[in-house]
Design a protein around this motif. Structure first.
Motif, PDB file in Angstrom:
ATOM      1  N   LEU A  75      43.365  79.039  60.519  1.00 45.07           N
ATOM      2  CA  LEU A  75      43.895  80.003  59.558  1.00 45.07           C
ATOM      3  C   LEU A  75      43.013  81.239  59.573  1.00 45.07           C
ATOM      4  O   LEU A  75      41.786  81.138  59.492  1.00 45.07           O
ATOM      5  CB  LEU A  75      43.905  79.400  58.148  1.00 45.07           C
ATOM      6  CG  LEU A  75      44.830  78.204  57.896  1.00 45.07           C
ATOM      7  CD1 LEU A  75      44.616  77.680  56.481  1.00 45.07           C
ATOM      8  CD2 LEU A  75      46.284  78.602  58.101  1.00 45.07           C
ATOM      9  N   VAL A  76      43.633  82.408  59.675  1.00 47.96           N
ATOM     10  CA  VAL A  76      42.896  83.668  59.719  1.00 47.96           C
ATOM     11  C   VAL A  76      43.403  84.558  58.599  1.00 47.96           C
ATOM     12  O   VAL A  76      44.608  84.816  58.494  1.00 47.96           O
ATOM     13  CB  VAL A  76      43.088  84.391  61.073  1.00 47.96           C
ATOM     14  CG1 VAL A  76      42.200  85.635  61.139  1.00 47.96           C
ATOM     15  CG2 VAL A  76      42.792  83.453  62.237  1.00 47.96           C
ATOM     16  N   ILE A  85      44.594  81.630  52.098  1.00 47.85           N
ATOM     17  CA  ILE A  85      44.213  80.702  53.173  1.00 47.85           C
ATOM     18  C   ILE A  85      43.254  79.636  52.657  1.00 47.85           C
ATOM     19  O   ILE A  85      43.270  78.503  53.142  1.00 47.85           O
ATOM     20  CB  ILE A  85      43.639  81.413  54.424  1.00 47.85           C
ATOM     21  CG1 ILE A  85      42.317  82.125  54.144  1.00 47.85           C
ATOM     22  CG2 ILE A  85      44.671  82.355  55.028  1.00 47.85           C
ATOM     23  CD1 ILE A  85      41.629  82.615  55.415  1.00 47.85           C
ATOM     24  N   ALA A  86      42.447  79.969  51.647  1.00 45.93           N
ATOM     25  CA  ALA A  86      41.568  78.957  51.059  1.00 45.93           C
ATOM     26  C   ALA A  86      42.398  77.882  50.362  1.00 45.93           C
ATOM     27  O   ALA A  86      42.118  76.685  50.482  1.00 45.93           O
ATOM     28  CB  ALA A  86      40.591  79.597  50.085  1.00 45.93           C
ATOM     29  N   GLY A  87      43.428  78.321  49.628  1.00 43.05           N
ATOM     30  CA  GLY A  87      44.300  77.359  48.969  1.00 43.05           C
ATOM     31  C   GLY A  87      45.092  76.539  49.965  1.00 43.05           C
ATOM     32  O   GLY A  87      45.236  75.312  49.812  1.00 43.05           O
ATOM     33  N   PRO A 179      38.555  72.693  46.101  1.00 40.54           N
ATOM     34  CA  PRO A 179      37.170  72.642  46.589  1.00 40.54           C
ATOM     35  C   PRO A 179      36.901  73.753  47.604  1.00 40.54           C
ATOM     36  O   PRO A 179      37.823  74.303  48.206  1.00 40.54           O
ATOM     37  CB  PRO A 179      37.080  71.260  47.250  1.00 40.54           C
ATOM     38  CG  PRO A 179      38.255  70.497  46.756  1.00 40.54           C
ATOM     39  CD  PRO A 179      39.319  71.494  46.465  1.00 40.54           C
ATOM     40  N   SER A 180      35.634  74.058  47.801  1.00 39.94           N
ATOM     41  CA  SER A 180      35.258  75.047  48.811  1.00 39.94           C
ATOM     42  C   SER A 180      35.427  74.454  50.201  1.00 39.94           C
ATOM     43  O   SER A 180      35.538  73.230  50.373  1.00 39.94           O
ATOM     44  CB  SER A 180      33.808  75.470  48.617  1.00 39.94           C
ATOM     45  OG  SER A 180      32.935  74.387  48.929  1.00 39.94           O
ATOM     46  N   LEU A 181      35.435  75.318  51.206  1.00 42.36           N
ATOM     47  CA  LEU A 181      35.518  74.839  52.593  1.00 42.36           C
ATOM     48  C   LEU A 181      34.334  73.962  52.941  1.00 42.36           C
ATOM     49  O   LEU A 181      34.473  72.988  53.703  1.00 42.36           O
ATOM     50  CB  LEU A 181      35.592  76.017  53.554  1.00 42.36           C
ATOM     51  CG  LEU A 181      36.837  76.904  53.505  1.00 42.36           C
ATOM     52  CD1 LEU A 181      36.777  77.932  54.629  1.00 42.36           C
ATOM     53  CD2 LEU A 181      38.108  76.087  53.601  1.00 42.36           C
TER      54      LEU A 181
END
Length: 238
Positions: A75-76, A85-87, A179-181
């Motif tokens: 994902l970019v 993209i984080a979600g 949560p974070s990556l």
């Protein structure tokens, strides 16, 4: 398709559509990879931005990856595109190989983009949202010239300003509860233009949120349009 083919899903930033990623996508394809440029709800020509929220953008990324039957996806995201993209990475964790942020804002759990901005910038954006009949922020040539694409020829600045569409306000006022990556164990890459002046925080600060050092490339906040070779190379080398 060879064994080294990667799949890239490119998500635009605020006011932008999938068109903004096409120059980079063409270079990724020329290198033998697959690339899909998404346009999020409310940001296509003629779309109604009324009532859209961040979950609509996240759901669109998720549904497109699933509709296309993609896996092992990178994902970019550009700029505000760091939020959807984080979600999406959370919902698609089994299908995501990496997340690449280009000149992007990286969310903190439970904090909206407005809340993560300096107070004066957040207040200005909120005023624009409140004053709009459909809750969207319209783009302006001055914004492109002063913040997105400074010191670039005026013809190019006017072209980009004409291509931009109103940004749904809910995309800025909603937050993510994921949560974070780092917590999810998804690798990430952070790329930032040397002359970027659009971000509310430094590229180093955003990159630190995912535990990486930023990769510097030439260009302003719109480097994917003015320096697509360098952006594509940075994505591929990452």
């Amino acid at each position: 398709m060879n064994a080294h083919t990667s799949t890239y899903v490119l998500v635009p930033g605020a006011w932008h559509g999938g068109w903004s990623w096409r120059p980079v996508a063409e270079r990724l394809r020329a290198a033998g990879h697959r690339a899909f440029c998404l346009t999020l709800p409310g940001l296509a020509d003629g779309d109604d931005p009324t009532g859209l929220g961040l979950n609509d953008a996240v759901d669109h990324v998720v549904s497109e990856v699933e509709r296309l039957g993609l896996s092992d996806v990178t994902l970019v995201g550009h700029s505000w595109g760091g939020y959807p993209i984080a979600g999406a990475a959370h919902h698609l964790s089994s299908k995501v190989a990496k997340v690449v942020y280009y000149a992007a804002q990286i969310p903190i759990r439970g904090r909206s983009m407005l809340e993560d901005n300096p107070p004066e910038a957040a207040a200005m954006l909120q005023e624009l949202i409140d004053a709009s009949p459909n809750g969207a922020i319209s783009p302006t040539l001055q914004f492109v010239q002063d913040i997105f694409m400074q010191n670039v020829d005026e013809q190019s600045q006017r072209l980009i300003a004409d291509l931009l569409t109103p940004q749904p306000g809910g995309y800025f006022t909603d937050s993510l509860d994921v949560p974070s990556l780092i917590e999810m164990g998804i690798p990430s890459l952070y790329i930032i233009g040397e002359d970027d002046r659009a971000l509310p925080r430094s590229g180093s600060e955003f990159a630190a949120r995912v535990g990486v050092e930023p990769i510097l490339v030439p260009g302003t906040h719109e480097g994917m349009l003015t320096h697509p070779d360098e952006i594509a190379t940075a994505i591929l080398k990452g």
